[in-house]
Design a protein around this motif. Structure first.
Motif, PDB file in Angstrom:
ATOM      1  N   LEU A 190       0.829  -1.204   0.000  1.00  0.00           N
ATOM      2  CA  LEU A 190       0.000   0.000   0.000  1.00  0.00           C
ATOM      3  C   LEU A 190       0.864   1.254   0.000  1.00  0.00           C
ATOM      4  CD1 LEU A 190      -2.664   1.532   0.252  1.00  0.00           C
ATOM      5  CD2 LEU A 190      -2.605   1.090   2.711  1.00  0.00           C
ATOM      6  N   ALA A 191       1.909   1.276   0.809  1.00  0.00           N
ATOM      7  CA  ALA A 191       2.786   2.445   0.865  1.00  0.00           C
ATOM      8  C   ALA A 191       3.502   2.667  -0.470  1.00  0.00           C
ATOM      9  CB  ALA A 191       3.806   2.279   1.981  1.00  0.00           C
ATOM     10  N   THR A 192       3.900   1.582  -1.123  1.00  0.00           N
ATOM     11  CA  THR A 192       4.573   1.705  -2.412  1.00  0.00           C
ATOM     12  C   THR A 192       3.614   2.231  -3.468  1.00  0.00           C
ATOM     13  OG1 THR A 192       6.069  -0.103  -1.827  1.00  0.00           O
ATOM     14  CG2 THR A 192       5.888   0.440  -4.160  1.00  0.00           C
ATOM     15  N   TRP A 193       2.362   1.752  -3.442  1.00  0.00           N
ATOM     16  CA  TRP A 193       1.352   2.268  -4.361  1.00  0.00           C
ATOM     17  C   TRP A 193       1.094   3.751  -4.090  1.00  0.00           C
ATOM     18  CZ3 TRP A 193      -0.911   0.945  -8.747  1.00  0.00           C
ATOM     19  CH2 TRP A 193      -2.078   1.609  -9.136  1.00  0.00           C
ATOM     20  N   THR A 194       1.098   4.140  -2.832  1.00  0.00           N
ATOM     21  CA  THR A 194       0.899   5.541  -2.456  1.00  0.00           C
ATOM     22  C   THR A 194       1.970   6.432  -3.062  1.00  0.00           C
ATOM     23  OG1 THR A 194      -0.131   4.886  -0.363  1.00  0.00           O
ATOM     24  CG2 THR A 194       0.743   7.127  -0.502  1.00  0.00           C
ATOM     25  N   ALA A 195       3.195   5.926  -3.123  1.00  0.00           N
ATOM     26  CA  ALA A 195       4.310   6.733  -3.621  1.00  0.00           C
ATOM     27  C   ALA A 195       4.346   6.805  -5.137  1.00  0.00           C
ATOM     28  CB  ALA A 195       5.633   6.166  -3.104  1.00  0.00           C
ATOM     29  N   TRP A 196       4.133   5.677  -5.823  1.00  0.00           N
ATOM     30  CA  TRP A 196       4.427   5.631  -7.257  1.00  0.00           C
ATOM     31  C   TRP A 196       3.212   5.383  -8.141  1.00  0.00           C
ATOM     32  CZ3 TRP A 196       8.784   7.663  -6.438  1.00  0.00           C
ATOM     33  CH2 TRP A 196       9.646   7.210  -5.448  1.00  0.00           C
ATOM     34  N   GLY A 197       2.079   4.979  -7.574  1.00  0.00           N
ATOM     35  CA  GLY A 197       0.923   4.681  -8.392  1.00  0.00           C
ATOM     36  C   GLY A 197       1.231   3.577  -9.381  1.00  0.00           C
ATOM     37  N   GLY A 198       0.636   3.636 -10.562  1.00  0.00           N
ATOM     38  CA  GLY A 198       0.816   2.576 -11.548  1.00  0.00           C
ATOM     39  C   GLY A 198       1.626   2.982 -12.758  1.00  0.00           C
ATOM     40  N   VAL A 199       2.475   3.998 -12.625  1.00  0.00           N
ATOM     41  CA  VAL A 199       3.249   4.488 -13.774  1.00  0.00           C
ATOM     42  C   VAL A 199       4.572   3.724 -13.870  1.00  0.00           C
ATOM     43  CG1 VAL A 199       4.352   6.508 -14.809  1.00  0.00           C
ATOM     44  CG2 VAL A 199       2.190   6.757 -13.584  1.00  0.00           C
ATOM     45  N   PRO A 200       4.777   2.955 -14.928  1.00  0.00           N
ATOM     46  CA  PRO A 200       5.970   2.110 -15.033  1.00  0.00           C
ATOM     47  C   PRO A 200       7.290   2.860 -14.910  1.00  0.00           C
ATOM     48  CG  PRO A 200       4.368   1.473 -16.687  1.00  0.00           C
ATOM     49  CD  PRO A 200       3.854   2.735 -16.051  1.00  0.00           C
ATOM     50  N   ARG A 201       7.353   4.087 -15.443  1.00  0.00           N
ATOM     51  CA  ARG A 201       8.612   4.825 -15.373  1.00  0.00           C
ATOM     52  C   ARG A 201       8.997   5.102 -13.922  1.00  0.00           C
ATOM     53  NH1 ARG A 201      13.646   5.425 -16.541  1.00  0.00           N
ATOM     54  NH2 ARG A 201      14.397   7.581 -16.439  1.00  0.00           N
ATOM     55  N   TYR A 202       8.014   5.410 -13.084  1.00  0.00           N
ATOM     56  CA  TYR A 202       8.307   5.656 -11.680  1.00  0.00           C
ATOM     57  C   TYR A 202       8.737   4.356 -10.989  1.00  0.00           C
ATOM     58  CZ  TYR A 202       5.534   9.816 -12.828  1.00  0.00           C
ATOM     59  OH  TYR A 202       5.027  10.951 -13.425  1.00  0.00           O
ATOM     60  N   TRP A 203       8.125   3.254 -11.394  1.00  0.00           N
ATOM     61  CA  TRP A 203       8.527   1.960 -10.841  1.00  0.00           C
ATOM     62  C   TRP A 203       9.981   1.651 -11.180  1.00  0.00           C
ATOM     63  CZ3 TRP A 203       4.115  -2.186 -11.622  1.00  0.00           C
ATOM     64  CH2 TRP A 203       2.933  -1.712 -11.056  1.00  0.00           C
ATOM     65  N   GLU A 204      10.367   1.916 -12.418  1.00  0.00           N
ATOM     66  CA  GLU A 204      11.745   1.646 -12.828  1.00  0.00           C
ATOM     67  C   GLU A 204      12.735   2.439 -11.987  1.00  0.00           C
ATOM     68  OE1 GLU A 204      11.324   0.488 -17.559  1.00  0.00           O
ATOM     69  OE2 GLU A 204      11.860   2.530 -17.000  1.00  0.00           O
ATOM     70  N   LEU A 205      12.454   3.721 -11.818  1.00  0.00           N
ATOM     71  CA  LEU A 205      13.366   4.561 -11.035  1.00  0.00           C
ATOM     72  C   LEU A 205      13.398   4.121  -9.580  1.00  0.00           C
ATOM     73  CD1 LEU A 205      12.418   8.042 -12.546  1.00  0.00           C
ATOM     74  CD2 LEU A 205      14.581   6.822 -12.862  1.00  0.00           C
ATOM     75  N   ALA A 206      12.227   3.815  -9.015  1.00  0.00           N
ATOM     76  CA  ALA A 206      12.178   3.387  -7.612  1.00  0.00           C
ATOM     77  C   ALA A 206      12.876   2.048  -7.428  1.00  0.00           C
ATOM     78  CB  ALA A 206      10.728   3.301  -7.146  1.00  0.00           C
ATOM     79  N   HIS A 207      12.738   1.173  -8.399  1.00  0.00           N
ATOM     80  CA  HIS A 207      13.370  -0.141  -8.312  1.00  0.00           C
ATOM     81  C   HIS A 207      14.888  -0.017  -8.305  1.00  0.00           C
ATOM     82  CE1 HIS A 207      14.591  -4.222  -9.682  1.00  0.00           C
ATOM     83  NE2 HIS A 207      13.511  -4.598  -9.032  1.00  0.00           N
ATOM     84  N   ALA A 208      15.402   0.963  -9.038  1.00  0.00           N
ATOM     85  CA  ALA A 208      16.856   1.138  -9.117  1.00  0.00           C
ATOM     86  C   ALA A 208      17.424   1.900  -7.927  1.00  0.00           C
ATOM     87  CB  ALA A 208      17.212   1.868 -10.419  1.00  0.00           C
ATOM     88  N   ALA A 209      16.584   2.643  -7.215  1.00  0.00           N
ATOM     89  CA  ALA A 209      17.064   3.422  -6.060  1.00  0.00           C
ATOM     90  C   ALA A 209      17.346   2.501  -4.881  1.00  0.00           C
ATOM     91  CB  ALA A 209      16.030   4.482  -5.687  1.00  0.00           C
ATOM     92  N   ARG A 210      18.047   3.045  -3.894  1.00  0.00           N
ATOM     93  CA  ARG A 210      18.451   2.238  -2.744  1.00  0.00           C
ATOM     94  C   ARG A 210      17.713   2.666  -1.484  1.00  0.00           C
ATOM     95  NH1 ARG A 210      25.113   1.966  -3.280  1.00  0.00           N
ATOM     96  NH2 ARG A 210      25.180   0.957  -5.340  1.00  0.00           N
ATOM     97  N   GLY A 211      17.691   1.743  -0.520  1.00  0.00           N
ATOM     98  CA  GLY A 211      17.133   2.060   0.786  1.00  0.00           C
ATOM     99  C   GLY A 211      15.665   1.715   0.902  1.00  0.00           C
TER     100      GLY A 211
END
Length: 462
Positions: A190-211
């Motif tokens: 739920l928290a991850t959906w709150t941050a990035w929604g369903g936009v694949p580009r945001y998922w890609e960037l978040a997936h590559a980030a750390r922490g």
């Protein structure tokens, strides 16, 4: 990141490419949702040709296009084409000679049309004659919903009625989050959906980030050097035509103002001037109009306007009003600021998740909220298709797993509340009560005091 979902879109495009008869496909959708990734995947599967336009002059665009065509039709780029008519005529001729049937993808078509207003008419004639004779499969794509409709969808559009496939690429559904972020469930999902929604580009960037999630949000969004710190401004500027003039409306709605009269007051504009700007924001997929469940949008005056994208809700709640502070704050201070706003954002995201995923719980129509005057509001209202059953629910975005002790009083309050006044419902439908929570503590029953308890796992099955 893996190429996720898009099964239906690819299936339809594949069917067109394999038909052998050629034809036109039109693909649209807001920026960052993965249109380019979809088209590249389709082009790769069929050894086709992909070209993406930019904002160069018409002559340069033709040169770039011809060079791209040369990768499949060698020598095509050795010629300077005086106009688009000459270029497309030779393209069809060479394709027929070399038995190349595509797919030929032209992405960001609106950019080409801006520099060459005659292009839609040229494409119309070319698709009707030369391309059809060569049995070419052609795909036209663009992010500007308004321009794509004006070119293809509207009845008076130059290309109206010529497309065999018309696809709108939408953000990914929540059920794909666990595939992109392995192991997510419950409150974390739920928290991850709150941050990035369903936009694949945001998922890609978040997936590559750390922490942890808070650190990723800080790195990508809160930090002035972050890749998404200026994202809404960039997205509005990249629209065709530019949508930067819509920013004040997004600021107002993002600040929690949802009624039309209040949005107009905050933006300093007459109410009567907002219909078209709001409609464009809806077309862009950034705003949604909400009406009480059971009411017709054209008849009700109780509309609310909300940001449709969870990431935009985060940005306009945390970043937009605090740009100056974020420029000088330390990472610790930025994350402290996020912590003050994030619970409310999670609550909004959870309500939205419950509404959009009700169909996963059974045979229910699309759900909506309900409100009227001073009557108690309902977070989730739906009905069975036959109108015999009514679902009434409340969403509680609790941080900790829900216990029996916490759920019992909530269930009793829920059943004691006045029912919504729904004129379209049958006189006495069978009411099913529901509480929605992110997670349950161990050994908590699914039904408490006659109220069914649903979790994120029910809404987004693993």
């Amino acid at each position: 990141m893996l190429f996720l979902n898009r099964t239906d879109e690819l299936s339809r495009l594949d069917r067109l490419a394999r038909s052998g008869d050629g034809g036109l496909a039109v693909i649209s959708g807001r920026r960052r949702v993965g249109k380019t990734r979809l088209l590249l995947e389709w082009t790769r599967r069929h050894h086709g040709l992909y070209f993406v336009a930019d904002q160069s002059s018409a002559s340069l665009q033709r040169r770039y296009f011809a060079q791209a065509v040369s990768t499949r039709l060698p020598g095509f780029g050795d010629v300077d084409y005086p106009d688009w008519r000459a270029l497309f005529a030779r393209l069809a001729s060479e394709a027929k000679l070399r038995k190349f049937k595509g797919p030929l993808v032209i992405d960001e078509l609106p950019y080409l049309v801006l520099s060459s207003p005659e292009l839609p008419s040229v494409l119309q004639q070319w698709l009707d004659h030369d391309a059809r004779e060569a049995k070419l499969t052609v795909a036209l794509a663009g992010s500007s919903q308004r321009m794509m409709q004006g070119l293809v969808v509207d009845g008076a559009a130059p290309l109206f009625g010529r497309a065999r496939e018309v696809l709108e690429v939408l953000p990914l559904a929540p059920r794909w989050l666990p595939h992109a972020f392995k192991g997510l469930a419950g409150s974390e999902l739920l928290a991850t959906w709150t941050a990035w929604g369903g936009v694949p580009r945001y998922w890609e960037l978040a997936h590559a980030a750390r922490g942890r999630l808070g650190q990723r949000i800080d790195t990508l969004v809160l930090d002035p050097m972050g890749a998404l710190h200026h994202e809404p401004d960039r997205l509005l500027l990249e629209e065709t035509p530019s949508a930067v003039d819509l920013r004040p409306l997004l600021d107002a709605i993002g600040a929690g103002i949802h009624r039309l009269s209040e949005i107009a007051a905050r933006a300093g504009r007459p109410v009567t001037s907002l219909a078209r700007p709001l409609e464009r924001l809806i077309e862009l997929g950034l705003v949604r109009r909400e009406v009480p469940f059971g009411e017709a949008p054209r008849q009700t005056k109780r509309s609310l306007y909300r940001l449709a994208d969870p990431f935009f809700r985060l940005w306009f709640r945390v970043v937009a009003p605090q740009r100056g502070y974020l420029a000088v704050a330390t990472p610790k201070q930025r994350q402290a600021l996020l912590a003050t706003h994030f619970p409310a954002l999670v609550g909004s995201a959870f309500e939205e998740l419950c509404l959009r995923q009700v169909s996963a719980l059974g045979d229910w129509l699309p759900a909506g909220r309900w409100w009227q005057g001073s009557a108690p509001e309902w977070d989730v209202v739906s009905s069975s298709p036959d109108g015999q059953r009514l679902l009434l629910g409340e969403a509680k975005a609790w941080r900790k797993p829900a216990t029996v002790e916490a759920l019992v009083p909530e269930a009793r309050r829920l059943r004691a509340r006045p029912m919504p006044r729904l004129t379209a419902m049958k006189a006495a439908p069978q009411v099913e009560w529901a509480l929605f929570v992110p997670e349950l503590a161990p050994r908590v029953p699914e039904v408490i005091e006659g109220v069914r308890v649903y979790t994120v796992a029910d809404l987004v099955p693993p």
